[in-house]
Design an enzyme around this catalytic site. Structure first.
Site, mmCIF file in Angstrom:
data_model
loop_
_atom_site.group_PDB
_atom_site.id
_atom_site.type_symbol
_atom_site.label_atom_id
_atom_site.label_comp_id
_atom_site.label_asym_id
_atom_site.label_seq_id
_atom_site.Cartn_x
_atom_site.Cartn_y
_atom_site.Cartn_z
ATOM 1 C CB ALA A 1 55.847 6.733 -3.776
ATOM 2 C CE LYS B 1 31.771 6.346 29.378
ATOM 3 N NZ LYS B 1 31.647 7.642 29.737
ATOM 4 C CG HIS C 1 30.073 -12.471 38.289
ATOM 5 N ND1 HIS C 1 30.885 -13.571 37.762
ATOM 6 C CD2 HIS C 1 29.900 -12.494 39.548
ATOM 7 C CE1 HIS C 1 31.271 -14.049 38.886
ATOM 8 N NE2 HIS C 1 30.921 -13.432 40.028
#
Length: 463
Positions: A11, A350, A362
């Site tokens: 790596a 939230k 809505h």
């Protein structure tokens, strides 16, 4: 007795073709760094130890994988794959079998590696693949009887050797004791002036050690990632795999080529996922959940029978059974929908709990809010939860009805069964079972003109 296994993961490459400030191995496939995929595969083989040879961006690579119990080995300078393995090999007992993997080959399956180890069987085993266009890959060389005699890198190959389509993947298994001896004999007399690990294959043949090439069935497993084009190709292979696995487990995915899973996923039977859905973090779906097109779910848990309509974004949210969400809804962290709750189009929530059977249908915002059972929130209603310094909560009791265009200025409580008249600005608690209207009286001003219709200054004066 089964031979103990040690794994070396290479790596250390710079990844210059990625054209990135970040180490190549930190670029994600399926939401996880490439190296993370390789380490998961490596540890699934239950080795005695995993050694990761790193170099470019070593600190960042190590920090990103700090939870893995690996031995980190620095390769500096970086003088080729053989030199890289040589940095790790002293810590491996001679009686171990060594498996060499690459951090930028993230899609190889554990089953393929198990087959390679079995094929090596105490000798040297290499994983090969047949590429229609082998340009850039080392070629596997065989004698007239089909026995492997070596590997030649593309830059060092003759014209005849370049016509060979069987390629070396670089993945290799060998006895540790013999590998140590071969590595000491490597030289860098080649086009790149590097110490090639593949040169040990010719040494094994010369020493009379059996060399076996195990052909991988799916070339995508061993496709390396050197640039962003190859990164995107690896991403699609990974996503297709995940989609097919889940379809076999009873989840309907309408188009597996337009499905993205970038974390942990769990789903009950008969879930249905439409096109363009992105799942991130930890996502858990109950039985019969439906996700509409082009939704994003991140760290979400949804109960049985819940439906998410198109273009909704859910982040850190939970929902119970038979909820309805969207279209174009945004559920932010801390949102919890109880059974049968509904959050409709262009609604944002939230840190809000929406009680059983409650509806916010809505164009509304419910932030830092607690809604009881069977609450109806009219279009355009918002909780004014932030005063410029602190967040405050809004509580709405069971069965309350909030008229359209209402502002609920927190901290405030709307009582059980209360009704709030449309267009109200509620700044004080509204009592149970009462109609609360908080808006100025309507008035009409006759003769009023809009600014553009007003007379010029001085019109009608004697001056």
């Amino acid at each position: 007795m089964e031979q103990a296994l040690s794994i070396v993961v290479l790596a250390a490459g710079k990844g210059t073709r990625m054209r990135s400030r970040y180490p190549k191995l930190l670029h994600p496939v399926g939401g996880r760094p490439m190296l993370d995929h390789v380490l998961r595969t490596a540890f699934s083989l239950e080795p005695e130890a995993v050694h990761v040879v790193h170099g470019h961006g070593a600190e960042a690579v190590q920090a990103a994988h700090a939870d893995w119990p690996v031995r980190w080995v620095v390769q500096e300078p970086q003088l080729g794959t053989g030199h890289a393995v040589e940095q790790a090999i002293p810590a491996i007992p001679d009686d171990h079998q060594v498996l060499v993997l690459y951090g930028d080959v993230p899609l190889v399956r554990p089953e393929t590696l198990q087959a390679l180890l079995a094929e090596a069987d105490g000798g040297l085993g290499l994983l090969s693949v047949d590429f229609p266009d082998p340009t850039g890959y080392g070629r596997v060389l065989r004698d007239g009887h089909g026995a492997v005699t070596g590997v030649v890198e593309h830059k060092d190959a003759t014209a005849a050797q370049r016509r060979v389509t069987e390629c070396n993947t670089g993945l290799l298994a060998a006895p540790a004791g013999r590998l140590k001896a071969w590595l000491q004999r490597l030289d860098n007399d080649n086009a790149q002036a590097e110490y090639y690990l593949t040169d040990v294959i010719a040494m094994a043949v010369a020493d009379g050690v059996r060399v076996a090439a195990y052909p991988v069935a799916d070339p995508a497993e061993v496709q390396g990632v050197n640039d962003r084009v190859q990164l995107a190709a690896a991403e699609r292979v990974w996503q297709r795999r995940q989609a097919e696995d889940w379809m076999r487990a009873g989840v309907t995915i309408l188009d597996p080529d337009r499905f993205d899973l970038r974390g942990h996923f769990a789903a009950g039977e008969d879930c249905r996922i439409d096109v363009g859905v992105v799942l991130e973090g930890r996502v858990e779906l109950g039985a019969g959940v439906e996700i509409g097109p082009h939704c994003v779910l991140r760290d979400v848990a949804l109960g049985d029978g819940t439906r998410v309509e198109a273009h909704s974004v859910l982040d850190g949210a939970t929902a119970g059974r038979n909820c309805r969400i969207g279209p174009f809804a945004r559920l932010r962290p801390g949102t919890d929908l109880a059974d049968g709750a509904k959050v409709g189009n262009f609604v944002e929530t939230k840190a809000a709990r929406i009680g059983p059977g409650s509806k916010v249908n809505h164009l509304s915002y419910m932030g830092d809010a607690e809604l009881g059972r069977d609450v109806n929130v009219g279009a355009g209603t918002i909780t004014c939860n932030y005063d410029g310094h602190s967040k405050h909560r809004t509580e709405i009791g069971d069965g309350a009805f909030i008229g359209s265009g209402t502002q609920l200025v927190a901290p405030v409580r709307v009582g059980r069964g209360a009704t709030i008249g449309a267009g109200s600005t509620v700044t004080r608690d509204a009592p149970d079972e009462a109609l609360t209207v908080a808006r100025s009286a309507q008035r009409s001003i006759h003769g009023w003109r809009r600014p553009g219709q007003r007379p010029d200054r001085g019109e009608g004066s004697d001056a």
